[in-house]
Design an enzyme around this catalytic site. Sequence first.
Site, PDB file in Angstrom:
ATOM      1  N   HIS A 127      12.403  49.245  62.303  1.00  0.00           N
ATOM      2  CA  HIS A 127      13.546  49.707  61.508  1.00  0.00           C
ATOM      3  C   HIS A 127      14.158  51.006  62.058  1.00  0.00           C
ATOM      4  O   HIS A 127      14.800  51.743  61.308  1.00  0.00           O
ATOM      5  CB  HIS A 127      13.138  49.874  60.035  1.00  0.00           C
ATOM      6  CG  HIS A 127      12.123  50.960  59.785  1.00  0.00           C
ATOM      7  ND1 HIS A 127      11.188  50.890  58.779  1.00  0.00           N
ATOM      8  CD2 HIS A 127      11.901  52.168  60.383  1.00  0.00           C
ATOM      9  CE1 HIS A 127      10.449  51.997  58.779  1.00  0.00           C
ATOM     10  NE2 HIS A 127      10.869  52.790  59.751  1.00  0.00           N
ATOM     11  N   HIS A 186      11.885  56.648  53.293  1.00  0.00           N
ATOM     12  CA  HIS A 186      11.554  57.848  54.062  1.00  0.00           C
ATOM     13  C   HIS A 186      12.084  59.084  53.329  1.00  0.00           C
ATOM     14  O   HIS A 186      12.804  59.895  53.909  1.00  0.00           O
ATOM     15  CB  HIS A 186      12.156  57.786  55.454  1.00  0.00           C
ATOM     16  CG  HIS A 186      11.738  56.604  56.274  1.00  0.00           C
ATOM     17  ND1 HIS A 186      12.213  55.333  56.064  1.00  0.00           N
ATOM     18  CD2 HIS A 186      10.877  56.503  57.321  1.00  0.00           C
ATOM     19  CE1 HIS A 186      11.675  54.501  56.942  1.00  0.00           C
ATOM     20  NE2 HIS A 186      10.860  55.177  57.710  1.00  0.00           N
ATOM     21  N   HIS A 205       4.640  54.339  67.236  1.00  0.00           N
ATOM     22  CA  HIS A 205       5.421  55.563  67.422  1.00  0.00           C
ATOM     23  C   HIS A 205       4.812  56.723  66.656  1.00  0.00           C
ATOM     24  O   HIS A 205       4.105  56.530  65.671  1.00  0.00           O
ATOM     25  CB  HIS A 205       6.896  55.382  67.056  1.00  0.00           C
ATOM     26  CG  HIS A 205       7.257  55.063  65.633  1.00  0.00           C
ATOM     27  ND1 HIS A 205       6.812  53.958  64.957  1.00  0.00           N
ATOM     28  CD2 HIS A 205       8.076  55.706  64.758  1.00  0.00           C
ATOM     29  CE1 HIS A 205       7.347  53.914  63.740  1.00  0.00           C
ATOM     30  NE2 HIS A 205       8.116  54.984  63.582  1.00  0.00           N
TER      31      HIS A 205
END
Length: 283
Positions: free
Chosen positions: A12, A59, A194
């Site tokens: 995403h 987030h 990541h």
Amino acid sequence: MSEVIWGLGTSHVPSIGAAMDRDLTADPKWSPLFDGYAPAREWLAERTPDVAILVYNDHANGVDLDIVPTFAIGTAEQYRVADEGYGRRAVPDVTGDPDLSCHLLEHLVDDGFDLTVFSELDVDHGFTVPLSVWTPDPGDAWPCPVVPIMVNVIRYPQPSAARCYALGQAIGRALASYEGARTVGILGTGGMSHQLAGARAGFVNPEFDRMFLDAIADDPQRLTALHRDEYIRLAGSEGIELIMWLVMRGAMNARVRTVHTAYHVPASNTAAGLALLDNRSAP
Ligand code: DHB
Ligand code: FE
């Protein structure tokens, strides 16, 4: 009875959405990533489900960090695209399916998953970028209503990979008794490896990601066996987002057919991946 017809696992990364919004997909920097999506998009365009379930994480854009539910569900008619600080993406707001949300909520609570409920929710890149990966040109509306399932992957202790898979299995059971939709697509989002900050910022692990892309289809138990510490060690502090793909996988049959996978490093600072799984034609 509703049937999951496909599962889509996808990263995403916000810059994937930004590249699309700025018409940069043919740019040499971006074209390898978007070329990798093409076969999946073609296959999906011919198989629009009645409704989709999108497993994602916020987030700190739709929900404050003061409150981080482990698992949550949206029950709204409509979800607005969140403003993440630089304006809302110029993509459609998301039409929900309150009837399916309430069915899932009731059955999941009865099945031991006490979800937090959002009757109002703005959805950030964790939600809209996967929709864009699926449907690059939505026009005025996404292809079908979408129900958000939110997972905490940002605050310790995140749920275990095994618990995410079990939630997916419970979603599969709940869908089996739902009469309101014939066909369902399910998206598991985030990842791949990541790490955005700290001493290992920029860390990616292609070997782990390749293993994950194979195992999500054929050996999800290998992935549910990994502890959260191993996800963070092997995939980076944000790579633990990958546990959300296991919710998707849990809602599918024991055997699935891989339609297409894609993998590209880097998108922003992240390894970007896609796995499209057909739930109907396993041998
Ligand atoms: C990036 C990746 C993410 O998963 C995210 O939520 C935000 C940014 C990135 O690689 O830039
Ligand atoms: Fe993220």
